[in-house]
Design a protein around this motif. Structure first.
Motif, PDB file in Angstrom:
ATOM      1  N   ARG A 165       0.839  -1.214   0.000  1.00 51.93           N
ATOM      2  CA  ARG A 165       0.000   0.000   0.000  1.00 51.93           C
ATOM      3  C   ARG A 165       0.864   1.250   0.000  1.00 51.93           C
ATOM      4  NH1 ARG A 165      -4.963  -1.058  -1.904  1.00 51.93           N
ATOM      5  NH2 ARG A 165      -4.966  -3.290  -1.719  1.00 51.93           N
TER       6      ARG A 165
ATOM      7  N   ALA B  78       1.415   2.069  -3.530  1.00 49.55           N
ATOM      8  CA  ALA B  78       0.276   1.895  -4.442  1.00 49.55           C
ATOM      9  C   ALA B  78       0.018   3.127  -5.304  1.00 49.55           C
ATOM     10  CB  ALA B  78      -0.970   1.526  -3.656  1.00 49.55           C
TER      11      ALA B  78
ATOM     12  N   TYR C 114       2.376   3.153  -8.608  1.00 51.32           N
ATOM     13  CA  TYR C 114       2.702   1.873  -9.233  1.00 51.32           C
ATOM     14  C   TYR C 114       2.981   1.984 -10.730  1.00 51.32           C
ATOM     15  CZ  TYR C 114      -2.272   1.166 -10.405  1.00 51.32           C
ATOM     16  OH  TYR C 114      -3.523   1.289 -10.885  1.00 51.32           O
TER      17      TYR C 114
ATOM     18  N   HIS D 127      -8.884  -2.674  -7.330  1.00 54.24           N
ATOM     19  CA  HIS D 127      -7.847  -2.133  -6.437  1.00 54.24           C
ATOM     20  C   HIS D 127      -8.417  -1.670  -5.097  1.00 54.24           C
ATOM     21  CE1 HIS D 127      -4.610  -1.936  -9.507  1.00 54.24           C
ATOM     22  NE2 HIS D 127      -5.630  -1.811 -10.339  1.00 54.24           N
TER      23      HIS D 127
ATOM     24  N   LEU E  47      -1.593  -6.386  -6.305  1.00 56.12           N
ATOM     25  CA  LEU E  47      -2.302  -5.100  -6.232  1.00 56.12           C
ATOM     26  C   LEU E  47      -3.817  -5.252  -6.320  1.00 56.12           C
ATOM     27  CD1 LEU E  47      -0.086  -2.775  -8.460  1.00 56.12           C
ATOM     28  CD2 LEU E  47      -0.516  -2.518  -6.017  1.00 56.12           C
ATOM     29  N   HIS E  48      -4.282  -6.394  -6.793  1.00 60.16           N
ATOM     30  CA  HIS E  48      -5.719  -6.575  -6.980  1.00 60.16           C
ATOM     31  C   HIS E  48      -6.347  -7.220  -5.743  1.00 60.16           C
ATOM     32  CE1 HIS E  48      -5.217  -6.431 -11.633  1.00 60.16           C
ATOM     33  NE2 HIS E  48      -5.097  -5.257 -11.049  1.00 60.16           N
ATOM     34  N   CYS E  49      -7.336  -6.561  -5.194  1.00 58.69           N
ATOM     35  CA  CYS E  49      -8.006  -7.072  -3.995  1.00 58.69           C
ATOM     36  C   CYS E  49      -8.990  -8.181  -4.332  1.00 58.69           C
ATOM     37  CB  CYS E  49      -8.766  -5.948  -3.298  1.00 58.69           C
ATOM     38  SG  CYS E  49      -7.742  -4.545  -2.854  1.00 58.69           S
TER      39      CYS E  49
END
Ligand SMILES: [Zn+2]
Length: 295
Positions: free
Chosen positions: A68, A71, A74, A197, A242-244
């Motif tokens: 984070r 982030a 990026y 994200h 990075l992808h939730c």
């Protein structure tokens, strides 16, 4: 369920219960390496939702904190020093049948044609693109859409924002979307590969819903498809740290419904680049009621 992150039991998309692990990563991806995440004892896993079939990225809290912290920058990692302008030109010059962006613009323009009959007051047209990136979407959309559109691009990355300003297409705001009160009344709001994200997409979409014109605003959402798991290599960017979440159409439908939005169209897109994507068009309850009653 292994203790990998702070809320491992619930799907943030639909509120359902998380179930089996569907994919495990045993080494950090390039974004995590750039953030200083160690290879030692590394573990990250995707858990499937028992209810909607979407997947949640479960990460070690310490690794997530490090990630984070980078982030907002990026693009630095993504382009590793290369020029955002060059990336923009490359994508803009793809032939339409090889361009994900051209397909997206075609989908949106077709939806707006259907949508036009709903518009009572033929007043100003405005589009808000949240997470505008390199600007390929707004460039092509503003060039192809009929009518006189005013564009606003939100992009937190400083280099991308500077590049967007250099295009001279629209108003550029170098910030994250956080429900800023002055961002309201938009006829079209686009979220292209943004929602994945966001850790709490429900809270985010509640703010997004307030930014459109309640009587006739249209929202377009694109997210990575959970079908990516098992059909692309584990090193694929889409499966990165990075992808939730990775979404199913049912999950996206449920999420829109939970925030009081009405889905008009939803489904899978198999993009020319090979990306597996879920898209949706949605509107607010007031606009849906007008459509239903033809008032
Ligand atoms: Zn779910």
């Amino acid at each position: 369920m292994m203790a990998l992150n702070n809320s491992p039991d619930t799907c943030a998309i639909c509120g359902g219960e998380l179930g089996d692990t569907v994919l495990v990563h045993d080494r950090p991806d390039r974004f995590e390496r750039a953030a200083g995440v160690s290879e030692a004892d590394y573990r990250r896993a995707w858990a499937g939702c028992r209810s909607c079939g979407s997947a949640t990225n479960l990460q070690q809290p310490e690794n997530l904190r490090k990630l984070r912290s980078i982030a907002a920058q990026y693009y630095e990692v993504d382009f590793s020093g290369s020029d955002i302008g060059a990336k923009y030109s490359l994508v803009m010059n793809l032939p339409p049948n090889k361009s994900d962006n051209a397909g997206r613009v075609d989908r949106i323009i077709a939806a707006l044609k259907r949508w036009d009959s709903l518009r009572s007051a033929k007043d100003a047209l405005s589009v808000l693109d949240i997470g505008a990136g390199t600007g390929v979407f707004l460039s092509r959309f503003l060039a192809q859409a009929s009518g006189d559109w005013r564009g606003v691009a939100l992009e937190p990355d400083p280099n991308a924002a500077a590049h967007l300003r250099s295009l001279g297409l629209c108003e550029v705001r170098q910030e994250l979307f956080a429900g800023q009160p002055e961002l309201s009344g938009f006829k079209l709001l686009t979220l292209n590969k943004v929602l994945e994200h966001i850790q709490d997409p429900k809270a985010f979409l509640e703010q997004v819903a307030r930014a459109i014109d309640p009587a006739e605003g249209l929202i377009y959402v694109e997210v990575p498809d959970v079908m990516t798991i098992g059909r692309r290599p584990p090193t694929d960017n889409i499966l990165g740290a990075l992808h939730c979440h990775l979404y199913s159409p049912a999950g996206l439908m449920h999420l829109l419904d939970r925030v009081g939005l009405v889905a008009l169209d939803i489904g899978h897109v198999f993009e020319p680049s090979g990306k597996l994507t879920v898209f949706a068009f949605a509107t607010g309850a007031e606009a849906a009621e007008r459509l239903a009653t033809r008032e």
